[in-house]
Structure formats: structure tokens, C-alpha cells
Write a protein that holds these residues in place. Structure first.
Motif, short mmCIF file in Angstrom:
data_model
loop_
_atom_site.label_atom_id
_atom_site.label_comp_id
_atom_site.label_asym_id
_atom_site.label_seq_id
_atom_site.Cartn_x
_atom_site.Cartn_y
_atom_site.Cartn_z
N LEU B 146 8.13 36.32 38.47
CA LEU B 146 9.35 36.06 39.27
C LEU B 146 9.49 34.58 39.62
N PRO B 147 8.44 33.92 40.14
CA PRO B 147 8.58 32.47 40.34
C PRO B 147 8.91 31.71 39.06
N PHE B 148 8.37 32.21 37.96
CA PHE B 148 8.64 31.53 36.69
C PHE B 148 10.12 31.58 36.35
N GLU B 149 10.72 32.79 36.51
CA GLU B 149 12.14 32.91 36.21
C GLU B 149 12.98 32.11 37.20
N LEU B 150 12.54 32.12 38.47
CA LEU B 150 13.27 31.33 39.47
C LEU B 150 13.19 29.84 39.13
N ALA B 151 12.03 29.42 38.61
CA ALA B 151 11.90 28.01 38.23
C ALA B 151 12.85 27.67 37.10
N SER B 152 13.03 28.61 36.17
CA SER B 152 13.96 28.32 35.07
C SER B 152 15.38 28.22 35.61
N LEU B 153 15.72 29.11 36.56
CA LEU B 153 17.05 29.02 37.19
C LEU B 153 17.22 27.68 37.90
N LEU B 154 16.15 27.28 38.62
CA LEU B 154 16.22 26.01 39.34
C LEU B 154 16.43 24.84 38.40
N LEU B 155 15.72 24.88 37.27
CA LEU B 155 15.88 23.80 36.30
C LEU B 155 17.29 23.76 35.75
N LEU B 156 17.84 24.97 35.49
CA LEU B 156 19.22 25.01 34.99
C LEU B 156 20.18 24.41 36.01
N GLY B 157 20.01 24.85 37.27
CA GLY B 157 20.87 24.32 38.32
C GLY B 157 20.72 22.82 38.48
N ALA B 158 19.45 22.35 38.41
CA ALA B 158 19.22 20.91 38.57
C ALA B 158 19.86 20.14 37.42
N MET B 159 19.78 20.71 36.21
CA MET B 159 20.36 20.00 35.06
C MET B 159 21.87 19.90 35.21
N VAL B 160 22.50 21.06 35.54
CA VAL B 160 23.96 21.03 35.71
C VAL B 160 24.35 20.08 36.83
N GLY B 161 23.59 20.15 37.93
CA GLY B 161 23.91 19.28 39.06
C GLY B 161 23.76 17.81 38.72
N ALA B 162 22.68 17.48 37.98
CA ALA B 162 22.47 16.08 37.64
C ALA B 162 23.58 15.57 36.73
N ILE B 163 24.00 16.43 35.78
CA ILE B 163 25.08 16.00 34.88
C ILE B 163 26.37 15.79 35.67
N LEU B 164 26.65 16.75 36.57
CA LEU B 164 27.87 16.63 37.37
C LEU B 164 27.85 15.38 38.22
N LEU B 165 26.69 15.14 38.87
CA LEU B 165 26.59 13.99 39.78
C LEU B 165 26.76 12.69 39.03
N SER B 166 26.11 12.60 37.86
CA SER B 166 26.18 11.31 37.17
C SER B 166 27.48 11.15 36.41
N GLN B 167 28.21 12.25 36.19
CA GLN B 167 29.51 12.13 35.54
C GLN B 167 30.62 11.87 36.54
N LYS B 168 30.31 12.10 37.82
CA LYS B 168 31.35 12.06 38.84
C LYS B 168 31.94 10.66 38.91
N THR B 169 33.08 10.50 38.33
CA THR B 169 33.76 9.23 38.47
C THR B 169 34.79 9.38 39.57
N PHE B 170 35.18 8.28 40.14
CA PHE B 170 36.11 8.36 41.26
C PHE B 170 37.20 7.34 41.07
N THR B 171 38.36 7.71 41.44
CA THR B 171 39.45 6.75 41.37
C THR B 171 39.41 5.92 42.64
N PRO B 172 39.68 4.65 42.55
CA PRO B 172 39.53 3.78 43.72
C PRO B 172 40.46 4.17 44.86
#
Lengths: 111, 219
Positions: B146-172
Motif C-alpha cells: 500500500l505505501p508503495f502504491e501511494l508512493a507511485s501516486l505521489l510521484l505522479l502528482g509531483a510530476m504533474v505539479g512540477a510541470i504545471l508550476l514550471s509551465q505557469k506563465t503569467f501575463t504582466p
């Protein structure tokens, strides 16, 4: 520690704990004192590594036939990889805003 | 004897490199010192019969994580930070607090007398032949699944979050994102430069005005 165990002859678990304690304290000092965001992240990784060292050496001391401590260390490794990715993404997003990685510059929420 | 020698070598190297991480003048040197720390901790793992974990440490920390950190340094630049007041105050606070953390941790383990256990003969022969990888895999997929599967979920969430955060462009002129920085680091000129060179999402209105002329010439 028995002399039968393959490695760690002549080295007690206390020595590993001492090294881990030192690394953890150094990492803590870095987190407290560092002004550079990326250096703060590195020091967090240092602390996590010290904890991993405690897990592995205690596992080898308390019950070498059971690798639960190593499994825990693997989970810590996974989580710290996720933490570093998200942390650096946040650093980059902040850098886009302020063109700075100085912790002192991020005071938009400061009272 | 040989292990003792190795232990002291790696202990010295890891602790001095850890000091290098927090004291090096350039952030790039810190990152290189961090690689040394990771490698010596991997050596400690192998000395503790954790061969798989030592290799994983080399791959994940020694190579993967430091590459990510070096990418971060490349993106942000390794220029030294501007000098500010309170450097000695900061150093004193850090020293005192880390010493007190060390004291608390030392007091916590000082009196501990958990009896150590000997490795079973089967385990020793396993270590000498195939290593601990199989046992770790068995444990992960039975007791800790169960922790193993949760870790995989966490990694997926972290990957999506990191991509979103670093893609987040903003208009001035986005009111939600243009908080003002008091000492004026995000000057309007800088914003305009970024808009032109770094690539904010092109203004939708300018995009739509770019295309119609072509269509008009076609028709």
C-alpha cells in the motif's frame, strides 16, 4: 555486534549514528542560515540522507535478516525525489516573478 | 581493519563535503560537494550490507537529483547574492540552533541499548550470493504494497505539479499574479523584456489579428 556479520566488523552502530547526527546538524544549520533557495533545498536533501543512513545502519544492527529499514529508506528516497522536483519548480516559478533566488526577497506576505 | 579505515575515510569526506555544501561561496561548488556527500553515503550503505540501496542512492541522488539541482542552478544563474546586513547574526543563530538540535539528538540516542541481533546463516549466504535485492522486492510487494502504491501516486502528482508550476506563465497585467515587490526587482522594463524575449503566452488578441490577413489574401 557479532563478529559473524559480514561487514561492519570493528565499527559499531554508534559510529554510524554519530556521522548521521553530524550530517543532520550540518544540514539543519544550512537550512537555517542559507539565503539561497537552491542551497536550502540541497540542505534538506542532506538531512534526508542522514535519516536514511540511520535507517540503514539501525536495520543492519537490530535485525539484519529483515530489510524493513532499507524499504523505509527507499520510500524516503522516493519522496525526496518528488520533493526536489516540486521544490525546484517552485524556485523557478518564484524566479520568474522576482528574478531573484534570495530568500530575503520573498516578503510579499511579511507583516 | 580495512572496513574501519574505509569508514573513517568516508566519514571525513562526507562531513567535510557537507560543510562545503553550506559554506561554499558559489552555489555550483555547493552542488558538487553535495554529489560527494551522496557518494560517500552510498558507500556507507554498502558497508551496511545494503547493496541495492547503495546503488539506488548512486542513481537517484548521485546522478538524478544533482542533475535536477544543476538544471535549477543553470536556470537561475550562479551569481552570488547581494550582500546584506546580518550575516554574522545569521551564522550565530544557525550554529546555536544546529548545536542544540545535535544535543537533543545525542541525548535521545545516548542511553539506548537495543540488543543487536545476528544475521541468520541463510541471510548471510543470500547476501554473499544474490544480494538483498530480492528480499527488498518481496517485502515491498507483500507487506508494504500500500505505501508503495501511494508512493507511485505521489510521484505522479509531483510530476504533474512540477510541470504545471514550471509551465505557469503569467501575463504582466494579470491582477492575480502581479503582486508588487517592494524594492522594485520586477520593474516594468524587465517585464516588457520578458514578454518580448522569454515568451509569455502571446496575447490572444494579437494572435487572432495575425492570421486573418493571410486568409484574406487566399480568398
Amino acid at each position: 555486534m557479532s563478529a559473524d556479520v559480514a561487514a561492519t566488523v570493528g565499527i559499531t552502530v554508534h559510529q554510524y549514528l554519530a556521522v548521521a547526527l553530524t550530517l543532520f546538524s550540518i544540514g539543519f544549520a544550512g537550512v537555517v542560515s542559507s539565503r539561497h533557495l537552491i542551497r536550502t533545498l540541497m540542505c534538506v536533501e542532506l538531512m534526508l540522507n542522514a535519516v536514511n543512513l540511520v535507517f540503514v545502519s539501525m536495520n543492519n544492527y537490530v535485525n539484519p535478516s529483515d530489510v524493513s529499514g532499507q524499504v523505509f529508506a527507499i520510500f524516503i528516497l522516493t519522496i525526496s525525489a518528488a520533493e526536489a522536483a516540486v521544490g525546484l519548480a517552485i524556485v523557478l516559478a518564484l524566479f520568474k516573478h522576482t528574478a531573484s533566488v534570495d530568500v530575503d526577497d520573498f516578503k510579499a506576505l511579511k507583516w | 581493519m580495512f572496513e574501519t579505515l574505509l569508514f573513517w575515510i568516508f566519514a571525513t569526506v562526507s562531513i567535510s563535503a557537507a560543510f562545503g555544501v553550506i559554506l561554499a561561496p558559489s552555489i555550483l561548488y555547493s552542488a558538487l560537494c553535495l554529489i560527494i556527500v551522496f557518494f560517500s553515503i552510498s558507500a556507507f550503505f554498502i558497508m551496511n550490507n545494503a547493496d541495492f540501496l547503495g546503488t539506488a542512492q548512486l542513481l537517484v541522488y548521485g546522478v538524478g537529483l544533482t542533475v535536477v539541482i544543476l538544471f535549477g542552478i543553470m536556470f537561475t544563474g550562479d551569481a552570488p547574492l547581494a550582500d546584506r546586513a546580518g550575516k554574522t547574526k545569521r551564522a550565530i543563530i544557525a550554529t546555536l540552533s544546529s548545536l542544540s538540535v545535535a544535543a537533543v539528538l545525542y541525548l535521545a540516542v545516548q542511553g539506548f541499548n537495543i540488543p543487536g541481533m545476528e544475521a541468520s546463516p541463510e541471510w548471510i549466504s543470500t547476501l554473499q550470493t544474490v544480494g538483498s535485492t530480492g528480499a527488498i522486492g518481496e517485502l515491498i510487494f507483500s507487506k508494504y504494497v500500500l505505501p508503495f502504491e501511494l508512493a507511485s501516486l505521489l510521484l505522479l502528482g509531483a510530476m504533474v505539479g512540477a510541470i504545471l508550476l514550471s509551465q505557469k506563465t503569467f501575463t504582466p497585467d494579470d491582477p492575480g499574479l502581479t503582486f508588487s515587490v517592494k524594492d522594485g526587482r520586477l520593474s516594468p522594463a524587465l517585464k516588457a523584456e520578458w514578454r518580448d524575449n522569454v515568451g509569455f503566452p502571446a496575447n490572444p488578441s494579437t494572435h487572432s489579428t495575425n492570421h486573418p490577413p493571410e486568409e484574406e489574401t487566399h480568398s
